[in-house]
Design an enzyme around this catalytic site. Sequence first.
Site, short mmCIF file in Angstrom:
data_model
loop_
_atom_site.label_atom_id
_atom_site.label_comp_id
_atom_site.label_asym_id
_atom_site.label_seq_id
_atom_site.Cartn_x
_atom_site.Cartn_y
_atom_site.Cartn_z
N ILE A 152 -29.94 -1.57 -24.97
CA ILE A 152 -31.24 -1.67 -25.93
C ILE A 152 -32.37 -2.44 -24.90
O ILE A 152 -33.29 -2.24 -24.81
CB ILE A 152 -30.60 -2.62 -27.59
CG1 ILE A 152 -30.72 -1.57 -28.45
CG2 ILE A 152 -32.79 -2.75 -27.74
CD1 ILE A 152 -30.34 -1.97 -29.46
N ASP A 171 -29.77 -12.60 -17.70
CA ASP A 171 -28.39 -11.93 -18.46
C ASP A 171 -27.25 -12.51 -17.92
O ASP A 171 -27.06 -12.94 -16.82
CB ASP A 171 -27.97 -10.31 -18.61
CG ASP A 171 -27.42 -10.31 -19.54
OD1 ASP A 171 -26.14 -10.25 -19.37
OD2 ASP A 171 -27.48 -9.41 -20.87
N THR A 229 -36.24 -8.34 -31.87
CA THR A 229 -35.82 -7.41 -32.39
C THR A 229 -33.55 -7.77 -32.22
O THR A 229 -33.42 -5.99 -32.68
CB THR A 229 -35.64 -6.15 -32.12
OG1 THR A 229 -35.76 -5.72 -30.40
CG2 THR A 229 -37.66 -6.02 -31.61
N ARG A 231 -31.86 -10.51 -33.11
CA ARG A 231 -31.20 -10.78 -34.49
C ARG A 231 -31.79 -12.18 -34.63
O ARG A 231 -32.18 -12.76 -34.02
CB ARG A 231 -29.71 -11.51 -34.72
CG ARG A 231 -28.22 -10.41 -34.34
CD ARG A 231 -28.45 -9.33 -35.91
NE ARG A 231 -27.57 -8.82 -35.77
CZ ARG A 231 -27.52 -6.95 -35.54
NH1 ARG A 231 -28.84 -7.18 -35.55
NH2 ARG A 231 -26.70 -6.47 -35.73
N ASP A 255 -38.35 -8.06 -36.51
CA ASP A 255 -37.81 -6.98 -36.77
C ASP A 255 -36.76 -7.30 -38.00
O ASP A 255 -36.08 -7.19 -38.22
CB ASP A 255 -37.44 -6.09 -36.57
CG ASP A 255 -37.03 -4.97 -36.84
OD1 ASP A 255 -37.93 -3.84 -38.15
OD2 ASP A 255 -36.21 -4.15 -36.90
N GLU A 260 -32.45 -13.59 -44.05
CA GLU A 260 -33.19 -11.62 -44.40
C GLU A 260 -31.92 -11.12 -45.39
O GLU A 260 -32.10 -10.38 -46.17
CB GLU A 260 -32.68 -11.10 -43.31
CG GLU A 260 -31.98 -10.52 -42.79
CD GLU A 260 -32.30 -9.22 -41.40
OE1 GLU A 260 -31.59 -7.98 -41.22
OE2 GLU A 260 -33.18 -9.99 -40.30
N HIS A 292 -36.42 -5.30 -40.94
CA HIS A 292 -35.52 -4.34 -39.60
C HIS A 292 -34.98 -2.85 -39.94
O HIS A 292 -34.77 -2.42 -40.60
CB HIS A 292 -33.85 -5.24 -40.67
CG HIS A 292 -32.31 -4.94 -39.44
ND1 HIS A 292 -31.93 -6.54 -39.45
CD2 HIS A 292 -32.41 -4.50 -38.90
CE1 HIS A 292 -30.30 -6.40 -38.31
NE2 HIS A 292 -31.26 -5.09 -38.07
#
Length: 329
Positions: A152, A171, A229, A231, A255, A260, A292
């Site tokens: 993603i 990363d 977007t 977690r 999102d 949630e 989400h």
Amino acid sequence: MNIAFFSTLSFEQAWFDQYRAHHRITYIPEVLTAKTAHLALGHSAVCTFVNDDLSRPVLTLLKEMRIGVVGMRCMGTDNVDLQAIADLGMTLLHTSYSPYSIAEHTVALLTGMVRHLPEAHNRVQAGNFTIDGLMGYDLHGKTVGVVGTGHIGKAFIRIMLGFGCKVLAYDMCPDRRLTEIGVAYVSLPKLLRQSDVVSLHCPSTSITQHMINKQTLSLMKQSAILVNTGRGRLVDAHAVLDALNAGKLAGYAADVYEGERDYFHYDYSGRAVPDDLLNRLRKHPGVLLTAHQGFLTEDALRQIALSLVNQFSFFDNKQTASITKASMC
């Protein structure tokens, strides 16, 4: 194979019914928890979603009901006790689908925030066609920091490069192919300090939990926008609201939300939402929040259904062949 689908959303049924083949599916709207696990009795597999509880106690209950296969209708496995899966001898089936659904939703949130689209829409709906106070800025030429360069993150990076942005990345395992197209891997503090936009695409782990907090937010530009977007647990939402209120962050688009599970994908219109933090987020003028829905495209749902049904079929055929072979011995 008899499969119990937990956390089923109404629009999912048409896709899985279309590709279900010989499988028998029971659609269960309830979230999988220790209290609802009994609904899987009589099935040989379960299919779960992002907010289902797949901790050791719940997996143990499923195993006691002779359920040996767990399918996931989402990319992340942060809600799964992978060690328990191995210890109990269960099989985990993991879906795969195009990362562009979430990457493009990230872009939608970002551009919506930058150009004040929710407020502009509300004005037009109310008959107010003024545009004062809706000043945005060009993303072209801006620095976008991407935390997490998996499938993603990579898809989002390529879109941002297409916008003409400079991209920084962080990363634990840098991708050399990204550096070849102009992406610069840097430390997380440097990324936060230099980015006009910070977008989160890393998994939720004990290491990344609340990686965006009071301390890391203090490193960011006051004019920066944070996008999540990934977690909800990646972000300390209290700290984000404090930063927004103090003028130390320009906007937060997300999102996902850490709490949630009890709210997202349910209709609370006309009812009180008893979560003060969620209420503060959804009503804050500096926050753009969706429930989400990043995965929610026809392309992604088709791929999810096909991928999982094929995996269930492969496992079922393998199991049948094993039983047949044993009976012949």
